[in-house]
Design a protein around this motif. Sequence first.
Motif, PDB file in Angstrom:
ATOM      1  N   CYS A   1       0.854  -1.184   0.000  1.00 35.66           N
ATOM      2  CA  CYS A   1       0.000   0.000   0.000  1.00 35.66           C
ATOM      3  C   CYS A   1       0.896   1.242   0.000  1.00 35.66           C
ATOM      4  O   CYS A   1       1.769   1.377   0.852  1.00 35.66           O
ATOM      5  CB  CYS A   1      -0.889   0.000   1.237  1.00 35.66           C
TER       6      CYS A   1
ATOM      7  N   HIS B   1       0.289   4.248   0.757  1.00 35.11           N
ATOM      8  CA  HIS B   1       0.002   5.252   1.793  1.00 35.11           C
ATOM      9  C   HIS B   1       0.684   4.938   3.115  1.00 35.11           C
ATOM     10  O   HIS B   1       1.219   5.820   3.770  1.00 35.11           O
ATOM     11  CB  HIS B   1      -1.507   5.388   1.995  1.00 35.11           C
ATOM     12  N   CYS B   2       0.675   3.682   3.518  1.00 38.89           N
ATOM     13  CA  CYS B   2       1.207   3.323   4.839  1.00 38.89           C
ATOM     14  C   CYS B   2       2.430   2.423   4.730  1.00 38.89           C
ATOM     15  O   CYS B   2       2.943   1.962   5.751  1.00 38.89           O
ATOM     16  CB  CYS B   2       0.130   2.643   5.667  1.00 38.89           C
TER      17      CYS B   2
HETATM   18 FE   LIG Z   1      -2.320   1.462   3.727  1.00 38.91          FE
END
Ligand SMILES: [Fe+2]
Length: 351
Positions: A93, A95-96
């Motif tokens: 992912c 984003h994280c």
């Molecule tokens: Fe994430």
Amino acid sequence: MTLKEIAERARKDVKVPIAERDVERAISALLASEDIWRVLDLSGTPVMALVRVLSTLRELGLLSWDGGRLVLTPAGRELADNLGIGPRRELKCPHCGGRGTTLGPVERIAGKFREIAADRPEAIQDYDQGYVTEETTLHRVAFMWSRGDLYGKDLIVLGDDDLVSIACALTRAPRKVVVLEIDRRLVEFIGDVAEKEGLPIEVKQHDLREPLPPELKARFDTFFCDPTESLRGFKVFAERGIAALKGPGSAGYLGLTHCEASYAKWREIQRFLLEAGAVIAELRDAFHDYVNWPYIDHMRSWPHLPVHRLPGREEIWYRSALIRIEVVEGPTIEERRYEGDIFADEEAATT
Ligand SMILES: [Fe+2]
């Protein structure tokens, strides 16, 4: 040629476990990258097993590394094709970074923490040190907070070259943080920071081969540690951590890699945690990214690597899972005193 035949050949004359699935993972990683550090990371296979698999593939004419790159030969690619093995896909992912958490309230201490960590003592081989990125430490703290293991809690950190105690205390969320650390440099560093910043940290020099000081037994809500990864060494950290917990509902955090621990070892570790009265509540693989340590060309696996290129300091390849355990009953821990080397076993690669 089958995976079984390759695995059997790779296992010849070595003690390290090598599964057929490890051969499959190695080939899949080799289809995705020709770089040694990426292949180590992507394969998710213990380094000491992987180097054997790579040598075996070369002996069989399936792999070459003459130009400093790991290149599957036409025969190697044909084998992968015949066996239905495709390139490893990481699919993290964006984003994280795959951690599944955001920093939230920890964001506001990030700048201060990075500033403090800039003056940290460098990792040394004596205690198998190697610290995680500052980003990782901050995410750990956010993760603990999100699970209810930080705010208003008493926390113990067993070995703290990652400076988790400082990041935790800077948030002002925990009631108290106790650190047990063997390295005099870190004891002083953490003590000085705590005094200067007015943080509720108590740091003691302690060799974890010795049982916990009696006043620290059964006193904490949460423990954090990133154990050395011999089975014996891992148990030393886990036993001390669990012995420090109050009882049911208390939680513990541990790191565990693929680089130095086969699934055979993971299974032993999981059995040990379950028998101690805990449940593995969560396991987030590749949560921890490690900064490359200065003794990388002196680590145990270095002479066995097919290609000897030093990775950049933040060219991350060594990662570990974050394991959260919670005590369900007991805990039941036999507190032993350990002697001698707790760092080495046949899978140890970075000691
Ligand atoms: Fe994430």
